[in-house]
Enzyme design. Structure first.
Site, PDB file in Angstrom:
ATOM      1  N   PRO A  88      43.088  38.925  75.594  1.00 22.57           N
ATOM      2  CA  PRO A  88      44.227  38.819  76.432  1.00 22.57           C
ATOM      3  C   PRO A  88      44.557  38.686  77.790  1.00 22.57           C
ATOM      4  CG  PRO A  88      44.511  40.828  74.604  1.00 22.57           C
ATOM      5  CD  PRO A  88      43.769  40.303  74.044  1.00 22.57           C
ATOM      6  N   GLU A 115      40.479  47.683  68.475  1.00 26.13           N
ATOM      7  CA  GLU A 115      40.709  47.375  69.946  1.00 26.13           C
ATOM      8  C   GLU A 115      40.266  46.996  71.313  1.00 26.13           C
ATOM      9  OE1 GLU A 115      43.311  48.930  72.126  1.00 26.13           O
ATOM     10  OE2 GLU A 115      43.332  49.714  69.922  1.00 26.13           O
ATOM     11  N   ARG A 153      44.510  17.590  68.434  1.00 25.96           N
ATOM     12  CA  ARG A 153      45.096  16.165  68.944  1.00 25.96           C
ATOM     13  C   ARG A 153      45.087  15.788  69.667  1.00 25.96           C
ATOM     14  NH1 ARG A 153      50.243  16.864  70.559  1.00 25.96           N
ATOM     15  NH2 ARG A 153      51.158  16.105  68.230  1.00 25.96           N
ATOM     16  N   ASP A 168      54.290  13.529  74.852  1.00 24.89           N
ATOM     17  CA  ASP A 168      54.639  15.316  74.568  1.00 24.89           C
ATOM     18  C   ASP A 168      54.763  16.172  75.515  1.00 24.89           C
ATOM     19  OD1 ASP A 168      54.242  15.530  71.925  1.00 24.89           O
ATOM     20  OD2 ASP A 168      52.548  15.888  71.846  1.00 24.89           O
TER      21      ASP A 168
HETATM   22  C1  LIG Z   1      44.189  44.485  69.446  1.00 25.42           C
HETATM   23  S1  LIG Z   1      43.310  42.918  70.461  1.00 25.42           S
HETATM   24  C2  LIG Z   1      42.771  44.165  71.637  1.00 25.42           C
HETATM   25  C3  LIG Z   1      43.307  43.969  73.366  1.00 25.42           C
HETATM   26  C4  LIG Z   1      43.191  45.137  73.905  1.00 25.42           C
HETATM   27  N1  LIG Z   1      42.871  46.599  73.955  1.00 25.42           N
HETATM   28  C5  LIG Z   1      43.402  44.586  75.337  1.00 25.42           C
HETATM   29  O1  LIG Z   1      44.478  45.041  76.022  1.00 25.42           O
HETATM   30  O2  LIG Z   1      43.031  43.406  76.293  1.00 25.42           O
HETATM   31  C6  LIG Z   1      42.913  42.880  69.328  1.00 25.42           C
HETATM   32  C7  LIG Z   1      42.546  40.881  69.354  1.00 25.42           C
HETATM   33  O3  LIG Z   1      42.695  40.359  69.555  1.00 25.42           O
HETATM   34  C8  LIG Z   1      42.745  38.846  69.942  1.00 25.42           C
HETATM   35  N2  LIG Z   1      43.733  39.301  70.625  1.00 25.42           N
HETATM   36  C9  LIG Z   1      45.063  39.158  71.325  1.00 25.42           C
HETATM   37  N3  LIG Z   1      46.004  38.818  72.159  1.00 25.42           N
HETATM   38  C10 LIG Z   1      45.896  37.976  72.363  1.00 25.42           C
HETATM   39  C11 LIG Z   1      45.661  37.033  73.524  1.00 25.42           C
HETATM   40  N4  LIG Z   1      47.255  37.462  74.074  1.00 25.42           N
HETATM   41  N5  LIG Z   1      45.267  36.150  73.648  1.00 25.42           N
HETATM   42  C12 LIG Z   1      44.085  35.647  73.014  1.00 25.42           C
HETATM   43  N6  LIG Z   1      43.438  36.676  72.268  1.00 25.42           N
HETATM   44  C13 LIG Z   1      44.003  37.717  71.951  1.00 25.42           C
HETATM   45  C14 LIG Z   1      41.381  39.234  70.938  1.00 25.42           C
HETATM   46  O4  LIG Z   1      39.954  38.999  69.931  1.00 25.42           O
HETATM   47  C15 LIG Z   1      41.261  41.070  70.818  1.00 25.42           C
HETATM   48  O5  LIG Z   1      39.849  41.073  71.612  1.00 25.42           O
END
Ligand SMILES: C[S@@+](CC[C@H](N)C(=O)[O-])C[C@H]1O[C@@H](n2cnc3c(N)ncnc32)[C@H](O)[C@@H]1O
Length: 248
Positions: A88, A115, A153, A168
Site C-alpha cells: 500500500p 504486517e 489484456r 476501454d
Molecule cells: C496487512 S498488509 C501490510 C500493511 C503494512 N503494515 C502497511 O501499513 O504498509 C500485508 C500485505 O498486503 C499487501 N497489500 C495490502 N494492501 C495493499 C495495497 N493497497 N496494494 C498493494 N498491496 C497491498 C502488501 O503486500 C502487504 O505487505
C-alpha cells in the site's frame, strides 16, 4: 510475457489463471505464470517465514532470507527483470502504469503478508513498489492478480477484438461510453436510436460524446481541456448543454 510470483499462499492463484481470458492467453503461449511458494526456501525445520518485529509491537514480519533465497534461486543474484513488491506504500497502479509495465517481457512480483516484509527486502531486492489503492488488504496476492490481469489484456493478440481494449476506460484518457445489447426495448427503456440505425459516423460521434460527457460528470480530474480536439470540445459542449437542459 513471463510473471514469477512469490507468495506464501500459492493456492490462491490457480483458479483465476485457469479461467477465461488469462487461461486462453496461457494456452496460446502469450502469458506464462510461475507461482513460487516462499516457504519452500525457509531453511529451518518448521519452514518459518515470519518473525516478531524488532522494537516490539503487534503483528509478524516476513523474514528476509526466504524471500531473498526464493527470488535469487529463480532469477539469479541480480535479476534482469524488475522485482515489484505489492504494497500500500507503492506508487498507485493506474492504466498508465500498466502500459508502462507491459513493456517488460518479464516481471517478478512479491506478495507481502502479515504486517509486511522486513525493510531490507525493500531496500536491496525490490526495484519497484506498486499499490492498488489507498486501502489495506491482508496480502499482496489480490493486487498481484490484478496487475497480471490488467497487463495481460494489453498484450497483443490476447483479446479477441483488439479494438475493445483501445476503447476501454482510461486508454485514451476518457471513461468508456455506455454499451447496450439485446433486447432493443425493455419495458419503457429503449436502446438509443442512433445505435440501431447503422450510421457508423453518427455512432462514432455519439459514443465519443458519451465518453466525454461521462468523464466530465464522473471523473473531471481526467479531462485535460487543452488536449481535446476541436471535435471533442464541440461534442462535450453539446453534452453539457443537453445535460443542463435535462436537469433544469
Ligand atoms: C496487512 S498488509 C501490510 C500493511 C503494512 N503494515 C502497511 O501499513 O504498509 C500485508 C500485505 O498486503 C499487501 N497489500 C495490502 N494492501 C495493499 C495495497 N493497497 N496494494 C498493494 N498491496 C497491498 C502488501 O503486500 C502487504 O505487505
Amino acid at each position: 510475457m513471463q510473471f514469477d510470483i512469490f507468495t506464501l499462499f500459492p493456492e490462491i492463484f490457480p483458479s483465476y489463471f485457469d479461467s477465461s481470458i488469462l487461461k486462453r492467453a496461457r494456452q496460446r503461449g502469450l502469458l506464462h505464470v510461475d507461482v513460487h511458494n516462499i516457504r519452500d526456501w525457509a531453511v529451518d525445520r518448521h519452514h518459518v517465514t515470519d518473525d516478531l518485529p524488532y522494537g516490539g509491537g503487534g503483528g509478524m514480519i516476513m523474514k528476509v532470507e526466504p524471500v531473498f533465497s526464493a527470488v535469487e534461486s529463480i532469477l539469479g543474484t541480480s535479476p534482469s527483470c524488475p522485482v515489484v513488491m505489492l504494497t500500500p506504500q507503492g506508487r498507485v497502479f493506474t492504466q498508465k502504469v500498466a502500459e508502462e509495465l507491459v513493456q517488460y517481457s518479464h516481471l517478478a512480483l512479491i506478495c507481502g503478508r502479515y504486517e509486511g516484509v522486513d525493510e531490507r527486502i525493500r531496500e536491496h531486492l525490490v526495484t519497484d513498489e506498486i499499490s492498488i489503492g489507498d486501502f489495506v488488504l491482508t496480502g499482496g496476492e489480490l493486487p498481484a492478480l490484478m496487475l497480471v490481469d490488467a497487463l495481460t489484456r494489453l498484450l497483443p493478440g490476447v483479446l479477441g477484438d483488439e479494438e475493445s481494449a483501445q476503447q476501454d476506460s482510461f486508454m485514451a484518457g476518457l471513461l468508456d461510453h455506455p454499451h447496450y445489447t439485446r433486447p432493443e426495448q425493455l419495458s419503457h427503456q429503449m436502446v438509443p436510436e442512433v445505435l440501431l440505425g447503422g450510421d457508423h459516423e453518427a455512432i462514432r460521434k455519439w459514443r465519443l460524446k458519451q465518453s466525454l460527457g461521462r468523464t466530465w460528470l464522473r471523473r473531471p480530474d481526467l479531462l485535460i481541456m487543452e488536449t481535446l480536439s476541436d471535435e471533442q470540445k464541440a461534442l462535450l459542449e453539446q453534452f453539457i448543454a443537453e445535460f443542463r437542459q435535462e436537469v433544469k
